[in-house]
Design a protein around this motif. Sequence first.
Motif, mmCIF file in Angstrom:
data_model
loop_
_atom_site.group_PDB
_atom_site.id
_atom_site.type_symbol
_atom_site.label_atom_id
_atom_site.label_comp_id
_atom_site.label_asym_id
_atom_site.label_seq_id
_atom_site.Cartn_x
_atom_site.Cartn_y
_atom_site.Cartn_z
ATOM 1 N N ASN A 1 2.581 49.053 68.259
ATOM 2 C CA ASN A 1 1.778 50.235 67.981
ATOM 3 C C ASN A 1 1.631 51.067 69.238
ATOM 4 O O ASN A 1 1.577 50.544 70.343
ATOM 5 C CB ASN A 1 0.389 49.850 67.487
ATOM 6 N N CYS A 2 1.545 52.363 69.052
ATOM 7 C CA CYS A 2 1.358 53.278 70.167
ATOM 8 C C CYS A 2 0.056 54.030 69.953
ATOM 9 O O CYS A 2 -0.200 54.533 68.860
ATOM 10 C CB CYS A 2 2.531 54.245 70.236
ATOM 11 N N VAL A 3 -0.774 54.089 70.979
ATOM 12 C CA VAL A 3 -2.048 54.780 70.897
ATOM 13 C C VAL A 3 -2.126 55.785 72.029
ATOM 14 O O VAL A 3 -1.851 55.453 73.181
ATOM 15 C CB VAL A 3 -3.232 53.785 71.003
ATOM 16 N N LEU A 4 -2.494 57.012 71.692
ATOM 17 C CA LEU A 4 -2.720 58.048 72.683
ATOM 18 C C LEU A 4 -4.212 58.350 72.688
ATOM 19 O O LEU A 4 -4.770 58.753 71.675
ATOM 20 C CB LEU A 4 -1.925 59.318 72.340
ATOM 21 N N LEU A 5 -4.865 58.111 73.810
ATOM 22 C CA LEU A 5 -6.293 58.368 73.957
ATOM 23 C C LEU A 5 -6.462 59.573 74.867
ATOM 24 O O LEU A 5 -5.964 59.582 75.996
ATOM 25 C CB LEU A 5 -7.006 57.144 74.564
ATOM 26 N N THR A 6 -7.138 60.583 74.365
ATOM 27 C CA THR A 6 -7.357 61.795 75.157
ATOM 28 C C THR A 6 -8.851 61.997 75.359
ATOM 29 O O THR A 6 -9.676 61.414 74.662
ATOM 30 C CB THR A 6 -6.759 63.028 74.459
ATOM 31 N N GLY A 7 -9.187 62.850 76.288
ATOM 32 C CA GLY A 7 -10.577 63.110 76.601
ATOM 33 C C GLY A 7 -11.155 64.267 75.808
ATOM 34 O O GLY A 7 -10.450 64.990 75.105
ATOM 35 N N ALA A 8 -12.460 64.419 75.928
ATOM 36 C CA ALA A 8 -13.152 65.515 75.261
ATOM 37 C C ALA A 8 -12.557 66.844 75.713
ATOM 38 O O ALA A 8 -12.229 67.035 76.874
ATOM 39 C CB ALA A 8 -14.636 65.464 75.594
ATOM 40 N N GLY A 9 -12.377 67.733 74.771
ATOM 41 C CA GLY A 9 -11.835 69.048 75.081
ATOM 42 C C GLY A 9 -10.325 69.138 75.011
ATOM 43 O O GLY A 9 -9.759 70.215 75.157
ATOM 44 N N PHE A 10 -9.651 68.010 74.761
ATOM 45 C CA PHE A 10 -8.190 68.006 74.726
ATOM 46 C C PHE A 10 -7.639 68.996 73.700
ATOM 47 O O PHE A 10 -6.637 69.665 73.944
ATOM 48 C CB PHE A 10 -7.677 66.596 74.415
ATOM 49 N N THR A 11 -8.282 69.092 72.547
ATOM 50 C CA THR A 11 -7.755 69.942 71.487
ATOM 51 C C THR A 11 -8.174 71.411 71.615
ATOM 52 O O THR A 11 -7.691 72.248 70.855
ATOM 53 C CB THR A 11 -8.198 69.434 70.101
ATOM 54 N N LYS A 12 -9.026 71.736 72.553
ATOM 55 C CA LYS A 12 -9.507 73.117 72.705
ATOM 56 C C LYS A 12 -8.368 74.134 72.801
ATOM 57 O O LYS A 12 -8.393 75.152 72.098
ATOM 58 C CB LYS A 12 -10.441 73.213 73.926
ATOM 59 N N PRO A 13 -7.349 73.922 73.631
ATOM 60 C CA PRO A 13 -6.268 74.910 73.720
ATOM 61 C C PRO A 13 -5.454 75.053 72.427
ATOM 62 O O PRO A 13 -4.715 76.006 72.262
ATOM 63 C CB PRO A 13 -5.367 74.374 74.837
ATOM 64 N N PHE A 14 -5.616 74.101 71.515
ATOM 65 C CA PHE A 14 -4.862 74.117 70.263
ATOM 66 C C PHE A 14 -5.700 74.607 69.084
ATOM 67 O O PHE A 14 -5.276 74.508 67.939
ATOM 68 C CB PHE A 14 -4.324 72.723 69.956
ATOM 69 N N GLY A 15 -6.896 75.097 69.344
ATOM 70 C CA GLY A 15 -7.767 75.565 68.269
ATOM 71 C C GLY A 15 -8.895 74.621 67.931
ATOM 72 O O GLY A 15 -9.646 74.854 66.988
ATOM 73 N N GLY A 16 -9.031 73.543 68.702
ATOM 74 C CA GLY A 16 -10.121 72.601 68.472
ATOM 75 C C GLY A 16 -11.444 73.138 69.000
ATOM 76 O O GLY A 16 -11.484 74.132 69.728
ATOM 77 N N TYR A 17 -12.518 72.485 68.608
ATOM 78 C CA TYR A 17 -13.855 72.916 69.019
ATOM 79 C C TYR A 17 -14.408 71.977 70.090
ATOM 80 O O TYR A 17 -14.184 70.771 70.044
ATOM 81 C CB TYR A 17 -14.828 72.875 67.846
ATOM 82 N N LEU A 18 -15.163 72.548 70.995
ATOM 83 C CA LEU A 18 -15.999 71.750 71.885
ATOM 84 C C LEU A 18 -17.245 71.355 71.098
ATOM 85 O O LEU A 18 -17.495 71.884 70.006
ATOM 86 C CB LEU A 18 -16.371 72.554 73.129
ATOM 87 N N ALA A 19 -18.053 70.450 71.634
ATOM 88 C CA ALA A 19 -19.228 69.967 70.903
ATOM 89 C C ALA A 19 -20.160 71.108 70.501
ATOM 90 O O ALA A 19 -20.642 71.154 69.366
ATOM 91 C CB ALA A 19 -19.984 68.929 71.730
ATOM 92 N N SER A 20 -20.404 72.043 71.406
ATOM 93 C CA SER A 20 -21.305 73.158 71.080
ATOM 94 C C SER A 20 -20.706 74.052 69.994
ATOM 95 O O SER A 20 -21.424 74.605 69.163
ATOM 96 C CB SER A 20 -21.604 73.981 72.331
ATOM 97 N N GLU A 21 -19.407 74.170 69.984
ATOM 98 C CA GLU A 21 -18.749 74.974 68.958
ATOM 99 C C GLU A 21 -18.760 74.258 67.608
ATOM 100 O O GLU A 21 -18.850 74.897 66.553
ATOM 101 C CB GLU A 21 -17.317 75.298 69.377
ATOM 102 N N MET A 22 -18.683 72.938 67.634
ATOM 103 C CA MET A 22 -18.771 72.177 66.388
ATOM 104 C C MET A 22 -20.158 72.323 65.788
ATOM 105 O O MET A 22 -20.310 72.473 64.579
ATOM 106 C CB MET A 22 -18.433 70.700 66.628
#
Length: 113
Positions: free
Chosen positions: A2-23
């Motif tokens: 199995n392969c697991v990719l663990l990223t930190g908070a804010g990783f998806t922001k440049p791709f259209g994800g939300y930060l906690a305050s935006e969520m």
Amino acid sequence: MNCVLLTGAGFTKPFGGYLASEMWAAILNQPDVQSSPGLLEGMRNFLNYEEFYGIIQERGTEQEKKDLNAAIRNAFKEMDDNIRTNKPARAKPCCTFITRIVQDQPPSFIFTL
């Protein structure tokens, strides 16, 4: 293997994800919250939607639980839709990398905080 990719908070922001305050804002603006005076007041008093969710699960009415769950689910769906459809050109190398992980090592998992 199995392969697991663990990223930190804010990783998806440049791709259209939300930060906690935006969520928090995305949940607040959901119709399920806007139409519930109790949820609307609670969201305004608790800027941490995760803490507020716990309070509603403990002390909220069944309708408040249902409405807040729907609002959270819809906010995450909106974010997921943003990430899947609004990829800036600078995201291409990262998307290619992640695609390789998923294709080369099934089953694979991506977890971001």
